[in-house]
Scaffold this active site. Structure first.
Site, PDB file in Angstrom:
ATOM      1  N   GLY A 176      50.929   0.499 -20.830  1.00  0.00           N
ATOM      2  CA  GLY A 176      52.101  -0.336 -21.089  1.00  0.00           C
ATOM      3  C   GLY A 176      52.924  -0.559 -19.825  1.00  0.00           C
ATOM      4  O   GLY A 176      53.367  -1.682 -19.547  1.00  0.00           O
ATOM      5  N   HIS A 226      33.009  -1.692 -27.566  1.00  0.00           N
ATOM      6  CA  HIS A 226      33.565  -0.964 -26.415  1.00  0.00           C
ATOM      7  C   HIS A 226      33.239   0.515 -26.587  1.00  0.00           C
ATOM      8  O   HIS A 226      34.097   1.349 -26.801  1.00  0.00           O
ATOM      9  CB  HIS A 226      35.074  -1.185 -26.387  1.00  0.00           C
ATOM     10  CG  HIS A 226      35.740  -0.701 -25.140  1.00  0.00           C
ATOM     11  ND1 HIS A 226      35.236  -0.898 -23.882  1.00  0.00           N
ATOM     12  CD2 HIS A 226      36.911  -0.026 -24.957  1.00  0.00           C
ATOM     13  CE1 HIS A 226      36.054  -0.370 -22.991  1.00  0.00           C
ATOM     14  NE2 HIS A 226      37.069   0.174 -23.619  1.00  0.00           N
TER      15      HIS A 226
HETATM   16  N1  APR Z   1      54.387   2.156 -31.834  1.00  0.00           N
HETATM   17  C1  APR Z   1      54.567   1.951 -30.536  1.00  0.00           C
HETATM   18  N2  APR Z   1      54.135   2.811 -29.586  1.00  0.00           N
HETATM   19  C2  APR Z   1      53.538   3.917 -29.994  1.00  0.00           C
HETATM   20  C3  APR Z   1      53.306   4.197 -31.358  1.00  0.00           C
HETATM   21  C4  APR Z   1      53.784   3.258 -32.312  1.00  0.00           C
HETATM   22  N3  APR Z   1      53.623   3.442 -33.614  1.00  0.00           N
HETATM   23  N4  APR Z   1      52.678   5.392 -31.437  1.00  0.00           N
HETATM   24  C5  APR Z   1      52.495   5.820 -30.185  1.00  0.00           C
HETATM   25  N5  APR Z   1      53.011   4.942 -29.296  1.00  0.00           N
HETATM   26  C6  APR Z   1      53.093   5.023 -27.842  1.00  0.00           C
HETATM   27  C7  APR Z   1      53.216   6.452 -27.321  1.00  0.00           C
HETATM   28  O1  APR Z   1      54.518   6.979 -27.570  1.00  0.00           O
HETATM   29  C8  APR Z   1      52.918   6.270 -25.850  1.00  0.00           C
HETATM   30  O2  APR Z   1      54.073   6.024 -25.080  1.00  0.00           O
HETATM   31  O3  APR Z   1      51.933   4.536 -27.194  1.00  0.00           O
HETATM   32  C9  APR Z   1      52.013   5.006 -25.832  1.00  0.00           C
HETATM   33  C10 APR Z   1      50.614   5.264 -25.297  1.00  0.00           C
HETATM   34  O4  APR Z   1      50.726   5.560 -23.966  1.00  0.00           O
HETATM   35  P1  APR Z   1      49.781   6.659 -23.232  1.00  0.00           P
HETATM   36  O5  APR Z   1      49.814   7.922 -24.020  1.00  0.00           O
HETATM   37  O6  APR Z   1      50.184   6.705 -21.806  1.00  0.00           O
HETATM   38  O7  APR Z   1      48.319   6.025 -23.409  1.00  0.00           O
HETATM   39  P2  APR Z   1      47.612   4.868 -22.544  1.00  0.00           P
HETATM   40  O8  APR Z   1      46.830   5.483 -21.444  1.00  0.00           O
HETATM   41  O9  APR Z   1      48.606   3.820 -22.218  1.00  0.00           O
HETATM   42  O10 APR Z   1      46.534   4.330 -23.606  1.00  0.00           O
HETATM   43  C11 APR Z   1      46.922   3.711 -24.812  1.00  0.00           C
HETATM   44  O11 APR Z   1      44.932   2.365 -24.922  1.00  0.00           O
HETATM   45  O12 APR Z   1      42.933   2.464 -23.721  1.00  0.00           O
HETATM   46  C12 APR Z   1      43.588   2.804 -24.890  1.00  0.00           C
HETATM   47  O13 APR Z   1      42.434   4.826 -25.509  1.00  0.00           O
HETATM   48  C13 APR Z   1      43.651   4.306 -25.049  1.00  0.00           C
HETATM   49  O14 APR Z   1      44.280   4.204 -27.344  1.00  0.00           O
HETATM   50  C14 APR Z   1      44.772   4.439 -26.036  1.00  0.00           C
HETATM   51  C15 APR Z   1      45.713   3.306 -25.643  1.00  0.00           C
END
Ligand code: APR
Length: 313
Positions: free
Chosen positions: A16, A179
């Site tokens: 994000g 994927h």
């Molecule tokens: N709504 C919004 N955000 C959410 C929710 C929700 N219901 N539940 C969790 N999150 C947020 C988390 O709080 C976290 O900040 O999603 C974010 C995910 O960020 P990271 O843990 O850094 O994960 P990231 O590496 O960005 O990957 C996210 O993409 O490639 C895929 O496998 C990976 O499923 C994962 C996703």
């Protein structure tokens, strides 16, 4: 009210943050970084850091952090990264139990507040999560796509370029299918500016590169302890740009199939044309017998996860 485009990024974590960074630097529109209430302050802080970065780099878009879906209202594009990433030893499919309820809550928010958005899903297991988001929102199928093929093809391109000692800009690679570890590299569509890669890389080397590509995400998870984020974010932004600027790029994406390639009611990676209407065309390539068999195996894996998702609906 601003007439600028609005991009809502759901999940203010690693992917994000990089997405917001790219959208801002490219001035694609105003950016909303949405996360759960427990991460609202974090999302606000990241947004502020990125807005301040504009003063250094010379871009000017509004970037806000929030946990209120109302702030996403009217988004032109939603990019969904909400969910947990993989840890070493996990497959993408291991994430389904955790990420399914998350995708459902995102779908509900998007349905209520952003009914006209073009949605790019990144959360894993990708093909099942994008399927569920479309099913639950009821959004037009051409407005909901999954990001996987652009990334998998980029990984394939990099390994090929390094092997051939050629510039990555000249590599055209195409990886289709789900994927997962049985994704489908299409060699007839993988060239150095039109010259088939077979002219440069012997078969054993090519096989090794394909094997590395298939676990390309896992290689990074093993090294970093979490999943990749720079290339995944760039890949999703290239899809969003094609929509926002009606670029009509041909990109491998997880798209809803209704008979194409012999599959129905499934999201899986195929070449699509993305323009101002979303997925404007699904391009059906002539696959070799081998490629068809690989596609069938990959589709069966995706279907297995989708069946789990459907059962818990
Ligand atoms: N709504 C919004 N955000 C959410 C929710 C929700 N219901 N539940 C969790 N999150 C947020 C988390 O709080 C976290 O900040 O999603 C974010 C995910 O960020 P990271 O843990 O850094 O994960 P990231 O590496 O960005 O990957 C996210 O993409 O490639 C895929 O496998 C990976 O499923 C994962 C996703």
């Amino acid at each position: 009210m601003s007439t600028r485009k609005k991009i809502a990024i759901i999940g203010a974590g690693n992917i994000g943050g990089e997405l917001a960074n790219l959208c801002a630097q490219k001035e694609l529109g105003d950016v909303v970084l949405f996360d759960i209430p427990a991460k609202a302050e974090y999302a606000k802080g990241k947004a502020l850091d990125l807005e301040q970065n504009g003063a250094v780099l010379g871009y000017d878009v509004k970037i806000t952090g929030t946990s209120d879906w109302r702030d996403c209202a009217g988004a032109d594009v939603i990019i969904v990264t909400a969910g947990v990433p993989r840890k070493p030893g996990q497959s993408r499919d291991d994430l389904v139990a955790t990420n399914l309820p998350i995708i459902r809550s995102v779908a509900d928010g998007a349905k209520e507040h952003c009914p006209n958005a073009f949605v790019v899903v990144i959360s894993n297991p990708l093909d099942a999560m994008v399927y569920e988001l479309q099913r639950r929102t009821g959004f037009p199928k051409e407005k909901v796509v999954g990001m996987a093929g652009v990334l998998d093809s980029a990984r394939f391109s990099l390994f090929l370029a390094r092997e051939m000692n050629l510039n990555i800009k000249d590599i055209r690679a195409m990886v289709l299918g789900g994927h997962g570890d049985d994704m489908v590299p299409i060699l007839s569509a993988t060239t150095v500016n039109g010259v088939p890669v077979g002219a440069f890389v012997p078969k054993e080397k090519l096989d090794a590169i394909i094997a590395r590509t298939r676990v390309g995400g896992g290689e990074i998870v093993k090294l970093m302890g979490t999943s990749a984020y720079y290339a995944p974010a760039s890949a999703a932004v290239s899809m969003a740009e094609s929509f926002l600027f009606d670029q009509k790029r041909l990109l491998p994406c997880a798209a809803y199939l209704d008979g194409q390639y012999g599959y129905k009611d499934i999201y899986i990676g195929v070449p699509v044309v993305i323009g101002g209407k979303g997925v404007e065309k699904i391009v059906e390539l002539e696959l070799s017998a081998d490629e068809k068999a690989m596609m069938a195996k990959s589709a069966a894996s995706v279907q297995g996860i989708v069946d789990v998702v459907k059962k818990s609906a």
